[in-house]
Design a protein around this motif. Structure first.
Motif, short mmCIF file in Angstrom:
data_model
loop_
_atom_site.label_atom_id
_atom_site.label_comp_id
_atom_site.label_asym_id
_atom_site.label_seq_id
_atom_site.Cartn_x
_atom_site.Cartn_y
_atom_site.Cartn_z
N ILE A 181 -2.17 -8.10 51.32
CA ILE A 181 -1.00 -8.78 50.74
C ILE A 181 0.04 -8.98 51.83
O ILE A 181 0.27 -8.09 52.65
N GLY A 182 0.67 -10.15 51.81
CA GLY A 182 1.69 -10.44 52.83
C GLY A 182 2.90 -9.53 52.73
O GLY A 182 3.24 -8.82 53.68
N THR A 183 3.55 -9.54 51.56
CA THR A 183 4.75 -8.73 51.36
C THR A 183 4.70 -8.04 50.00
O THR A 183 4.43 -8.69 48.98
N VAL A 184 4.95 -6.74 49.99
CA VAL A 184 5.09 -5.99 48.74
C VAL A 184 6.54 -5.55 48.63
O VAL A 184 7.08 -4.90 49.53
N ARG A 185 7.17 -5.90 47.50
CA ARG A 185 8.56 -5.53 47.26
C ARG A 185 8.64 -4.53 46.12
O ARG A 185 7.93 -4.67 45.12
N ILE A 186 9.50 -3.54 46.25
CA ILE A 186 9.64 -2.49 45.24
C ILE A 186 11.04 -2.56 44.64
O ILE A 186 12.05 -2.49 45.35
N HIS A 187 11.09 -2.70 43.32
CA HIS A 187 12.37 -2.83 42.62
C HIS A 187 13.14 -1.50 42.68
O HIS A 187 12.56 -0.41 42.70
N LYS A 188 14.46 -1.62 42.65
CA LYS A 188 15.32 -0.44 42.79
C LYS A 188 15.18 0.54 41.63
O LYS A 188 15.52 1.72 41.76
N LYS A 189 14.68 0.08 40.48
CA LYS A 189 14.54 0.97 39.33
C LYS A 189 13.24 1.79 39.38
O LYS A 189 13.04 2.68 38.55
#
Length: 289
Positions: free
Chosen positions: A239-247
């Protein structure tokens, strides 16, 4: 005439002294293909060509097929033609047993897993790693395979191969067999059994048939609601980019995400940064915000 900066430089159409003599130089080429049926004078003309930074040369019949694959490929009787075939693979290659009427010549830039019992598979150049594999008596499974205890009971050798991923659920101590794959996730009970696991990465986790794999994506967003909706564990790969939500809390991340590999960038939060580092392998950059 000059040839440069090419994957294939196919000279089979220059099969004469006159045509070969017009070629001054060949530079920065992975594979130069010469005509197999050229006469002595034509071969002498080819030998006079200046070559710089040429990885490999080969003599081929006029009807040999030249192919290029970028990424991940499995070659077998299903997609290899009869006769002579030349493949350049940039990435990962798995070469299953092929019939005697087929011949495979390979240039691999990356990794190759090939059948050791097929004498008609020839490795010309490997920039990376080539591993022989004994497919004899092995059942070839789907890329993402789940193996339950029933697969390892009764008579027989119980040998299984899955190209990308295999999961082995809970088994009794009497279970016997062998599983080979790029990535294997196994229930801890497998450690106490007679099952052999061969993989680049082996993970142990209390799983059933509830591992979800998300792969080959440009972007993936891990949110609290997404993770809470998962019945099992999650694997993220390629995967190019994995983003993790602040919650998303570190505890939820550990509970639901089993592994992250071959990721360009993981954008973690301050709270999840340390947990992300423990879950990742072959990741370009881990950032925190």
């Amino acid at each position: 005439m000059k040839f440069k900066n090419m994957t294939f430089c196919d000279l089979r159409g220059y099969n004469s002294v006159e045509a070969a003599s017009e070629i001054e130089s060949i530079q920065n080429v992975v594979l130069v293909v010469f005509p197999k049926d050229s006469d002595a004078q034509t071969r002498a003309a080819f030998a006079k060509i200046e070559m710089h930074n040429v990885a490999s040369t080969i003599y081929c019949d006029a009807d040999a097929k030249l192919n290029i694959y970028n990424g991940d490929v499995t070659l077998s009787n299903a997609n290899v033609s009869d006769g002579e075939n030349v493949y350049v693979v940039n990435g990962k290659a798995r070469i299953l047993p092929i019939s005697p009427q087929k011949h495979l010549s390979l240039v691999v830039n990356g990794k190759a897993l090939y059948d050791r019992n097929s004498e008609n598979i020839e490795l010309l150049v490997v920039n990376g790693k080539a591993m022989p594999f004994d497919f004899q008596g092995t059942e070839i499974l789907e890329n993402n395979a789940f193996l339950s205890a029933e697969k390892f009971t009764g008579d027989g050798e119980h040998k299984y191969y899955a190209a990308d991923f295999a999961a082995v659920t809970a088994v009794p101590a009497t279970a016997r067999g062998k599983v080979q794959s790029h990535l294997i996730v196994a229930h801890p009970s497998v450690r106490e059994s007679g099952i052999q696991l061969e993989a680049e990465t082996v993970l142990y986790a209390p799983i059933n048939e509830d591992v979800l794999i998300k792969a080959d994506l440009s972007d993936f967003y891990l949110t609290e609601s997404l993770l809470e909706s998962l019945p099992g564990r999650l694997i993220l790969k390629d995967i190019g980019t994995v983003r993790i939500h602040k919650k998303v809390s570190p505890a939820l991340l550990r509970e639901k995400v089993l592994w992250m590999c071959d990721i360009g960038t993981v954008r973690a939060t301050k709270a999840t940064f340390d947990t992300v580092q423990l879950l990742c392998q072959d990741v370009g950059t881990i950032t925190r915000k």
